[in-house]
Design a protein around this motif. Structure first.
Motif, mmCIF file in Angstrom:
data_model
loop_
_atom_site.group_PDB
_atom_site.id
_atom_site.type_symbol
_atom_site.label_atom_id
_atom_site.label_comp_id
_atom_site.label_asym_id
_atom_site.label_seq_id
_atom_site.Cartn_x
_atom_site.Cartn_y
_atom_site.Cartn_z
ATOM 1 N N SER A 180 34.796 77.981 -13.552
ATOM 2 C CA SER A 180 34.989 76.969 -14.579
ATOM 3 C C SER A 180 36.142 77.426 -15.484
ATOM 4 O O SER A 180 36.757 78.451 -15.225
ATOM 5 C CB SER A 180 33.700 76.803 -15.391
ATOM 6 O OG SER A 180 33.796 75.713 -16.284
ATOM 7 N N THR A 181 36.422 76.644 -16.496
ATOM 8 C CA THR A 181 37.461 77.015 -17.469
ATOM 9 C C THR A 181 36.882 76.876 -18.880
ATOM 10 O O THR A 181 35.760 76.370 -19.051
ATOM 11 C CB THR A 181 38.697 76.111 -17.350
ATOM 12 O OG1 THR A 181 38.322 74.782 -17.730
ATOM 13 C CG2 THR A 181 39.247 76.099 -15.927
ATOM 14 N N LEU A 182 37.646 77.266 -19.878
ATOM 15 C CA LEU A 182 37.109 77.292 -21.240
ATOM 16 C C LEU A 182 36.682 75.909 -21.730
ATOM 17 O O LEU A 182 35.574 75.730 -22.249
ATOM 18 C CB LEU A 182 38.142 77.899 -22.205
ATOM 19 C CG LEU A 182 38.493 79.381 -21.988
ATOM 20 C CD1 LEU A 182 39.507 79.841 -23.038
ATOM 21 C CD2 LEU A 182 37.255 80.269 -22.037
ATOM 22 N N ALA A 227 46.529 69.994 -17.405
ATOM 23 C CA ALA A 227 46.124 71.281 -17.973
ATOM 24 C C ALA A 227 46.897 72.445 -17.363
ATOM 25 O O ALA A 227 46.936 73.528 -17.931
ATOM 26 C CB ALA A 227 44.623 71.500 -17.772
ATOM 27 N N ASN A 228 47.469 72.229 -16.217
ATOM 28 C CA ASN A 228 48.168 73.304 -15.503
ATOM 29 C C ASN A 228 49.656 73.001 -15.335
ATOM 30 O O ASN A 228 50.373 73.690 -14.617
ATOM 31 C CB ASN A 228 47.488 73.492 -14.125
ATOM 32 C CG ASN A 228 47.999 74.703 -13.360
ATOM 33 O OD1 ASN A 228 48.561 74.554 -12.280
ATOM 34 N ND2 ASN A 228 47.835 75.891 -13.914
ATOM 35 N N MET A 284 37.075 75.076 -8.271
ATOM 36 C CA MET A 284 37.053 75.150 -9.736
ATOM 37 C C MET A 284 36.833 73.789 -10.383
ATOM 38 O O MET A 284 37.309 72.770 -9.885
ATOM 39 C CB MET A 284 38.393 75.715 -10.260
ATOM 40 C CG MET A 284 38.600 77.174 -9.956
ATOM 41 S SD MET A 284 40.082 77.836 -10.790
ATOM 42 C CE MET A 284 39.501 77.978 -12.499
ATOM 43 N N ASP A 285 36.103 73.811 -11.495
ATOM 44 C CA ASP A 285 36.003 72.658 -12.403
ATOM 45 C C ASP A 285 36.962 72.956 -13.550
ATOM 46 O O ASP A 285 36.865 74.022 -14.166
ATOM 47 C CB ASP A 285 34.600 72.540 -12.985
ATOM 48 C CG ASP A 285 33.545 72.367 -11.900
ATOM 49 O OD1 ASP A 285 33.778 71.576 -10.974
ATOM 50 O OD2 ASP A 285 32.488 73.028 -11.994
ATOM 51 N N ARG A 315 46.316 81.889 -19.629
ATOM 52 C CA ARG A 315 45.021 82.194 -20.226
ATOM 53 C C ARG A 315 44.099 82.871 -19.207
ATOM 54 O O ARG A 315 44.335 82.816 -18.006
ATOM 55 C CB ARG A 315 44.419 80.876 -20.713
ATOM 56 C CG ARG A 315 43.478 80.974 -21.844
ATOM 57 C CD ARG A 315 43.189 79.595 -22.423
ATOM 58 N NE ARG A 315 42.363 78.772 -21.544
ATOM 59 C CZ ARG A 315 41.934 77.557 -21.860
ATOM 60 N NH1 ARG A 315 42.263 77.011 -23.029
ATOM 61 N NH2 ARG A 315 41.199 76.870 -21.021
ATOM 62 N N ASP A 368 41.418 82.017 -17.847
ATOM 63 C CA ASP A 368 40.829 81.227 -16.758
ATOM 64 C C ASP A 368 41.840 80.907 -15.659
ATOM 65 O O ASP A 368 41.526 80.209 -14.705
ATOM 66 C CB ASP A 368 40.170 79.944 -17.290
ATOM 67 C CG ASP A 368 41.087 79.120 -18.181
ATOM 68 O OD1 ASP A 368 42.328 79.229 -18.040
ATOM 69 O OD2 ASP A 368 40.564 78.375 -19.024
ATOM 70 N N ASN A 369 43.061 81.414 -15.819
ATOM 71 C CA ASN A 369 44.079 81.259 -14.780
ATOM 72 C C ASN A 369 44.491 79.816 -14.534
ATOM 73 O O ASN A 369 45.006 79.487 -13.462
ATOM 74 C CB ASN A 369 43.597 81.862 -13.454
ATOM 75 C CG ASN A 369 44.256 83.198 -13.182
ATOM 76 O OD1 ASN A 369 45.482 83.287 -13.151
ATOM 77 N ND2 ASN A 369 43.466 84.241 -13.015
ATOM 78 N N VAL A 370 44.231 78.949 -15.496
ATOM 79 C CA VAL A 370 44.627 77.547 -15.355
ATOM 80 C C VAL A 370 45.603 77.160 -16.458
ATOM 81 O O VAL A 370 46.696 76.673 -16.203
ATOM 82 C CB VAL A 370 43.403 76.605 -15.399
ATOM 83 C CG1 VAL A 370 43.863 75.163 -15.471
ATOM 84 C CG2 VAL A 370 42.514 76.821 -14.193
ATOM 85 N N VAL A 371 45.175 77.408 -17.688
ATOM 86 C CA VAL A 371 45.936 76.930 -18.842
ATOM 87 C C VAL A 371 46.962 77.987 -19.250
ATOM 88 O O VAL A 371 46.671 79.179 -19.219
ATOM 89 C CB VAL A 371 44.977 76.636 -20.009
ATOM 90 C CG1 VAL A 371 45.743 76.357 -21.288
ATOM 91 C CG2 VAL A 371 44.063 75.472 -19.651
ATOM 92 N N GLU A 392 38.777 72.048 -17.168
ATOM 93 C CA GLU A 392 39.269 71.564 -18.463
ATOM 94 C C GLU A 392 38.961 70.112 -18.807
ATOM 95 O O GLU A 392 39.749 69.472 -19.504
ATOM 96 C CB GLU A 392 40.802 71.773 -18.548
ATOM 97 C CG GLU A 392 41.232 73.213 -18.697
ATOM 98 C CD GLU A 392 40.799 73.838 -20.015
ATOM 99 O OE1 GLU A 392 39.761 74.515 -19.993
ATOM 100 O OE2 GLU A 392 41.467 73.653 -21.033
ATOM 101 N N THR A 451 40.265 73.073 -25.906
ATOM 102 C CA THR A 451 40.606 74.408 -26.390
ATOM 103 C C THR A 451 42.115 74.567 -26.470
ATOM 104 O O THR A 451 42.618 75.662 -26.688
ATOM 105 C CB THR A 451 40.026 75.484 -25.457
ATOM 106 O OG1 THR A 451 40.451 75.202 -24.119
ATOM 107 C CG2 THR A 451 38.513 75.485 -25.498
ATOM 108 N N GLN A 456 52.297 75.828 -15.931
ATOM 109 C CA GLN A 456 52.405 76.828 -14.861
ATOM 110 C C GLN A 456 53.057 76.232 -13.611
ATOM 111 O O GLN A 456 53.840 76.893 -12.931
ATOM 112 C CB GLN A 456 51.030 77.402 -14.517
ATOM 113 C CG GLN A 456 51.126 78.538 -13.502
ATOM 114 C CD GLN A 456 49.799 79.185 -13.190
ATOM 115 O OE1 GLN A 456 48.853 79.102 -13.978
ATOM 116 N NE2 GLN A 456 49.709 79.829 -12.040
#
Lengths: 556, 442
Positions: free
Chosen positions: B150-152, A123-124, A332-333, B411, B413-416, A335, A523, A127
Motif C-alpha cells: 500500500s502507500t501512505l 501520484a507517480n 500495489m494499492d 518517498r 512507499d516508492n510511488v510518490v 494513493e 499526504t 518519477q
C-alpha cells in the motif's frame, strides 16, 4: 546547413507517397523545400534504400514506478544482458525491463524516434518523467491514468456535472504533464480496494455505485469536449479473462460512436470455446472494429520468451499472479489514485494458452482492415520486449515465414486458429502507417510521423533486404531533428528527445475543491503534485513540445 | 502550436529553479521535508536573522535539519583550506588514481544520485547507500517472492486495522502517526467504524496512537529480534495450523489467535514495518513472513504491506540506481558493465576488507551520516560541520536539497516523489554540481 537525402525509396503515408524515389532536404532540424540554386552541404545517396519517418511506439511501458519495480524484482533477467559504457553511451542492461538509458539507445538503434508511456499515475507522474528524462535519443510523452481515482469517482457519484469533471481532466493533464488520458479497468482498480474481484462493464462498484460504462462515457466525452486529440485510451475490463471478447464487443458498442482507442486488444479477445474453454475471439472483435470507424486499437502482440508484465490493473494482475514465472510478483494499492501489478511471465510456444494468445494477436493484425486504426505494439514489456518488433514485422509481411512459425507452436493452438488460412501480407506502406503515420495522427503529433515540408527531420533509412526482420533490426541511418544519431545500427550521436504534452483548456476554479480534497485526505499537497516545466527542462535536461488541442466545447 | 485559452498553465510552469523567495512575507508554504522517508510536505518555514525557522508542522528531525545553523565552511585538501576548483581537481585526481573507488553514503536527492551514477560509471567504481543493509531486508523479499503493498495516502484513508511490526516508528518518522494513523477523517472509515492499531514488539512508543478514528490499541510485547517468530505463529494460525506451544516469545497463543481473527475480519488491514528497525540477523526472513501473510489474507479480504524507512535519500538512491543500471545499488562498474552483487559490493564490506582504495562519501542531508571508520583515503561531499575521525583527503561542503537548493526525492512507499524547495539557506553547491565537476575533470 542543408542536407540532402537523395533518391531513396520513400514511404510517407501521411503525404500519400508509396515507395517513390524522392529527394528529402533537411535544414535546422526540419524537412524543407530549398530554393533552386541552394548549395547542398552534405548529401547521402540513398538510391535503393527505404526511407521512412522515424518510428513511433504509441504504447510502451518505459518509465514510472511499476517499471522500476520490475527492474528491481527481475534482476536475473538482466544477467548476461549488461551493457558496458561506450565512447558515447552510458552503461546499462536490458532484456524484458531494460534500464532507461539502454531502452533509449535500443529504440534509436531500431529506427524509433518517439515512445509513449501509456500508464502514468498522477501520484507517480514526477518519477515517470524523471525516468523518461533518463531515456535518451527518443521523444517521449505519457498518458495519465484516470478512472479509479477517488476524486473522479466521488465527483461522478455526487453528480458534479460534466464541466466540473472536464476541468478536472484538464487540470490533471496539466499537472501530470500528459499528452493523453488512459483508463485502466475503469473503476476496477478502486473496486479491488473494496475487495471486488471483478468488475464487468455494467457491474456496479460497491462503494460508488458506478459502472465501468459510466466511467468510460464520462472520460471519452470529456476528452472530446476539452479538445484533446488522442481519444480516451482504454484498457478495458476483464483483461486476460476467457470470454472477455464479449466485454470488448460490448465496450465498443457502449461508446456510442465516441472516439476511443482500445489498447492491447489481444489480451481482450479471448473466447471460451473448445476443450480448454479458451479460444480466439479475434475474428469477432476485428469485424466490429472494422465497422466502427470511431475505434482505433493497438494489438499488444505476445512474443515467446521471458518477459515481465507491468500494468496499472491491480485487480487483473492479482488474478494473473498464479501464472507468474518466476514465481514472484508485486501488486500495489496506490494513493486513492490507482494501483499497479508487476508479474513476470514466460510465454511458451509449447503452451496451448500462450501459443493461442500469439495466434490471436496475429489474427487481429490480419483481420483489422485499416492500418490507420491499428498500431503495432507488444505493449512492451507485457506481450514481449520492444526489441522483438523486427521479428513481428516479418511475421506480418512474410506469410511463408509466419506459417513456418505457426508449425512450431502447440498443435492444439494450431488447430484452434484460422491464422494459417489468412493470406494477408503487409506492405512497407502499411508498416509505415502502423508504425509512423497512424500513431502520429492519433496522438496529435503534428510534425512527427511524416516527411512533408515542415516536419521534424526524424528519419529512418533501411537497407531494402528481403529478410524484413534483418531490415528493421538495423537501419542504415537514423536522423533525429536532422542530426545523424545512428549509422548501421550503431549510435554515433547521443541526443535528448523532447517531451510531448497537450494542455487543454480548464477553469482554474477547479483548484478550490481540489485543494480542499488534497488537504483533507492526501499526504501530498495539491501544489506539490504538479510536475513543473522546469523539472523537465532543467532537472531532466529536456524540452517540452506542446501539441495543439481543439477549442473546448461547453454545455449550453 | 496552439496554447491554452482561459486555462492558464499551472504556476509551477513559471516557477524558476533558482531561489524561491517565499513571497512578500518570506514564508514558504507547502514545503517538503527531506529529513525522513515519509516526506511531509505541509511545512511552513520562515527566516530569522540566524537562519530558517519552522513555523508550522515541524518535528524534531525537521527542526534539526532545517534550523541547523550553517557554519562557515570551506573546501579542504588534507585539512588545508582551498578553493572549490582546487578541491575538485584533487578529488578527480584521487578518483582517477583509485583502483576501485567506492561511491558511498549517497545521502542526496535524485539529481545528486544521477551524478553519482554517471561519475561511478566513468570512474569504474562501486555505488552503495549507507542504509542498504536495511533496504536489503526488503529487496531480498522483492527479488525472491514479491509482495502486496500500500502507500501512505491509501493507508491513511482506508485501513481499519494497522499492525506495526517491530518498528519504533516515532524515532525514524516522528509524524507518521499524526499523518497516517490518527487522521481525523479517513475517506473510507464511515458509519462509526474505528481503526484498530496493534503493536508487535516490546518498548515501542504507542503514545501517538490516539485520537482521530483510533479505537482499540493493542500491544503484543516481545523482544524485537523475536517479531519474526510472532508473525510466523500468526501466519500459521491464519492458515489453521495447530501450535503446541502455549506462548510464542512471551505472547500467549490466545492473543495471537485474537490478532488472527482481527486480520480475517478487517476490510483493509495494513502491516507496517520500518526496515532499519528490524536490526537483527536474517531480518529479511521476517519481512518475507509478513509479506507472505499479507498475500494469504488477500485470498479472502484486502490486506497490504507498508514499508517505511528511506531516510537520508535511501529510496531515491535505490530507485535511480535501478532505473539507470537495472540493479538496486551494490553495483560495480569496474568492468565497464554494471556488475551486481549484493554481498560483494556492500560498502561496509568493501571498506572493512580494504577492497576499495578510495571512499567518495556523500552526505548532504545531515552530519550524522558518517562513513565507517577507516584509514582509506576519503573524499567527503558533506554538509558543513561534519567531522570525521580520520581527516578526509578532500572535503567539499555541499548544500542540502530542500534547504540550500531545489531538488526531488522519492518517498518511502516508492510511488510518490516530492519537489524540494530552495529556501535560500546558503549558497553551497549541490552534490550534482560538485560531482559533475569532478567527473568532468576525470
Amino acid at each position: 546547413m542543408l542536407i540532402k537525402l537523395s533518391g531513396g525509396t520513400v514511404y510517407d503515408p501521411a503525404n500519400g507517397i508509396n515507395g517513390e524515389a524522392r529527394d528529402i532536404f533537411i535544414r535546422d532540424g526540419r524537412i524543407v523545400k530549398p530554393g533552386d540554386n541552394e548549395r547542398v552541404d552534405q548529401e547521402y545517396p540513398l538510391k535503393g534504400y527505404v526511407v521512412m519517418a522515424g518510428a513511433i511506439d504509441p504504447h510502451t511501458h518505459i518509465g514510472g514506478g511499476k517499471v522500476t519495480i520490475g527492474r528491481m524484482m527481475l534482476t536475473e533477467d538482466h544477467i548476461g544482458q549488461e551493457v558496458a559504457r561506450g565512447e558515447l553511451t552510458r552503461a546499462g542492461c536490458g532484456h524484458a525491463v531494460p534500464s532507461t538509458l539502454t531502452a533509449g539507445y535500443r529504440y534509436a538503434e531500431m529506427g524509433y524516434t518517439a515512445c509513449f508511456e501509456p500508464a502514468m499515475l498522477p501520484a507517480n507522474a514526477r518519477q515517470a518523467h524523471m525516468e523518461m528524462g533518463d531515456t535518451p535519443m527518443v521523444d517521449k510523452g505519457a498518458f495519465v491514468m484516470l478512472g479509479s481515482d477517488d476524486f473522479l469517482l466521488r465527483a461522478m457519484t455526487q453528480k458534479k456535472g460534466s464541466e466540473f469533471i472536464n476541468d478536472y481532466i484538464g487540470w490533471t493533464m496539466h499537472a501530470a504533464q500528459a499528452l493523453a488520458v488512459k483508463v485502466v479497468n475503469p473503476g476496477g482498480i478502486s473496486a479491488f480496494k473494496f475487495n471486488q474481484r471483478k468488475l464487468d462493464l455494467d457491474e456496479k462498484h460497491v462503494h460508488y455505485e458506478l459502472t465501468p460504462r459510466d466511467i468510460l462515457i464520462t472520460l471519452a466525452r470529456g476528452l472530446r469536449e476539452i479538445g484533446v486529440t488522442h481519444p480516451l485510451h482504454v484498457h478495458g475490463c476483464n483483461l486476460g479473462v476467457p470470454g472477455n471478447d464479449e466485454t470488448t464487443l460490448a465496450t465498443i458498442r457502449a461508446m456510442e460512436g465516441l472516439p476511443v482507442h482500445l489498447t492491447h486488444v489481444q489480451f481482450h479477445s479471448y473466447g471460451t470455446e473448445g476443450d480448454m474453454k479458451f479460444s480466439s475471439g479475434a475474428p469477432r472483435v476485428a469485424e466490429l472494429v472494422n465497422k466502427n470507424k470511431n475505434v482505433s486499437m493497438d494489438v499488444g502482440q505476445i512474443m515467446f520468451g521471458q518477459t515481465c508484465t507491468a500494468s496499472g490493473d491491480s485487480m487483473r494482475q492479482y488474478g494473473n499472479t498464479k501464472s507468474a514465472y518466476p514465481k514472484k510478483w508485486v501488486v500495489m494499492d496506490i494513493e486513492c489514485d490507482a494501483g499497479c501489478g508487476v508479474v513476470p511471465m514466460k510465454y511458451k510456444d509449447k503452451s496451448f494458452v500462450n501459443a493461442l494468445q500469439w495466434a490471436i494477436g496475429l489474427e487481429l493484425f490480419m483481420m483489422v482492415d485499416d492500418p490507420w486504426r491499428l498500431f503495432l505494439t507488444t505493449d512492451h514489456p507485457n506481450g514481449g520486449p520492444f526489441t522483438t518488433y523486427p521479428h513481428l514485422i516479418r511475421l506480418l509481411m512474410d506469410r511463408g515465414f509466419r506459417n513456418d512459425m505457426l508449425q512450431k507452436i502447440h498443435p492444439g493452438a494450431q488447430a484452434a486458429t484460422i491464422l494459417g488460412s489468412l493470406k494477408r501480407e503487409y506492405s512497407l506502406y502499411e508498416i509505415a502507417i502502423m508504425t509512423r503515420a497512424g500513431p502520429a495522427k492519433s496522438l496529435g503529433l503534428k510534425d512527427r510521423g511524416h516527411l512533408g515540408v515542415g516536419a521534424s527531420a526524424d528519419i529512418t533509412v533501411y537497407d531494402d533486404v528481403a529478410d524484413r526482420e534483418a531490415m528493421f533490426q538495423k537501419p542504415g541511418l537514423v536522423f533525429k531533428n536532422g542530426e545523424l544519431i545512428v549509422k548501421n545500427g550503431v549510435i554515433v550521436k547521443v541526443v535528448q528527445g523532447a517531451t510531448h504534452v497537450a494542455r487543454p483548456e480548464y477553469d482554474r476554479a477547479i483548484e478550490k475543491p481540489l485543494r480542499e480534497y488534497f488537504d483533507r485526505y492526501h499526504t501530498v499537497r495539491m501544489d506539490n503534485l504538479r510536475v513543473g516545466d522546469h523539472e523537465i527542462i532543467q532537472s531532466d535536461k529536456g524540452s517540452i513540445i506542446q501539441q495543439p488541442t481543439r477549442a473546448r466545447v461547453r454545455a449550453a | 502550436m496552439t496554447t491554452t485559452t482561459t486555462g492558464s498553465p499551472p504556476p509551477a510552469t513559471a516557477r524558476p529553479s533558482g531561489l524561491s523567495t517565499g513571497g512578500a512575507s518570506g514564508v514558504h508554504e507547502n514545503v517538503a521535508c527531506p529529513f525522513c522517508g515519509i516526506l511531509c510536505d505541509d511545512l511552513e518555514i520562515g527566516r530569522t536573522a540566524s537562519g530558517l525557522k519552522i513555523r508550522k508542522n515541524g518535528c524534531d528531525r525537521a527542526v534539526a535539519g532545517f534550523e541547523r545553523p550553517v557554519v562557515a565552511s570551506s573546501p579542504q585538501v588534507a585539512g588545508r583550506e582551498v578553493s572549490l576548483a582546487e578541491a575538485v581537481t584533487e578529488a578527480a585526481r584521487l578518483v582517477r588514481a583509485a583502483r576501485l573507488p567506492l561511491f558511498g553514503g549517497l545521502g542526496t536527492d535524485v539529481e545528486g544520485m544521477r551524478a553519482v551514477m554517471s561519475a561511478a560509471e566513468h570512474a569504474g567504481g562501486v555505488v552503495d547507500h549507507a542504509f542498504s543493509e536495511g533496504q536489503y531486508r526488503n529487496f531480498e523479499v522483492l527479488q525472491t517472492a514479491g509482495w502486496f503493498m500500500s502507500t501512505l495516502t491509501e493507508t491513511r484513508n482506508r485501513a481499519d486495522l494497522i499492525v506495526i511490526v517491530g518498528s519504533d516508528i516515532h524515532k525514524l518518522h516522528p509524524r507518521f502517526f499524526e499523518r497516517i494513523v490518527a487522521t481525523p477523517e479517513p475517506m473510507f472509515l464511515m458509519a462509526g467504524k474505528k481503526r484498530t492499531v496493534v503493536f508487535i514488539g516490546a518498548g515501542l512508543d504507542t503514545s501517538a496512537a490516539t485520537g482521530g478514528h483510533i479505537g482499540e490499541v493493542i500491544s503484543l510485547p516481545c523482544p524485537t529480534a523475536a517479531v519474526g517468530e510472532v508473525v510466523s505463529a500468526l501466519r500459521a494460525r491464519l492458515k489453521g495450523v495447530p501450535l503446541a506451544a502455549k506462548e510464542i516469545a512471551g505472547i500467549a497463543i490466545a492473543n495471537i489467535d485474537d490478532l488472527a481473527d482481527r486480520c480475517r475480519k478487517a476490510d483493509y488491514g495494513v502491516m507496517v514495518w520500518a526496515p532499519p528497525s528490524l536490526a537483527f540477523p536474517a531480518a529479511d526472513l521476517t519481512v518475507r513472513i509478513v509479506s507472505d501473510l499479507v498475500k494469504d489474507l488477500n485470498l479472502t479480504t484486502r490486506f497490504a504491506g507498508l514499508s517505511l524507512g528511506g531516510n537520508e535519500g535511501a529510496v531515491s538512491a535505490g530507485a535511480v540506481s535501478t532505473w539507470q543500471s537495472g540493479f538496486p545499488l551494490r553495483v560495480s562498474y569496474a568492468s565497464g558493465k554494471p556488475d551486481y552483487d549484493p554481498v560483494r559490493f556492500a560498502a561496509d564490506r568493501l571498506i572493512a576488507r580494504r577492497e576499495t582504495d578510495l571512499v567518495l562519501w556523500v552526505a548532504s542531508f545531515t552530519p550524522d551520516l558518517m562513513p565507517p571508520e577507516s584509514d582509506i583515503p576519503t573524499v567527503l561531499l558533506g554538509v558543513p560541520g561534519m567531522t570525521l575521525a580520520v581527516q578526509p583527503a578532500v572535503y567539499i561542503p555541499v548544500g542540502t536539497p530542500g534547504a540550500d537548493h531545489a531538488g526531488r526525492l522519492i518517498r518511502c512507499d516508492n510511488v510518490v516523489s516530492l519537489p524540494l524547495t530552495n529556501l535560500g539557506r546558503s549558497t553551497l553547491p549541490s552534490v550534482a554540481t560538485v560531482l559533475a565537476a569532478i567527473e568532468h575533470a576525470l
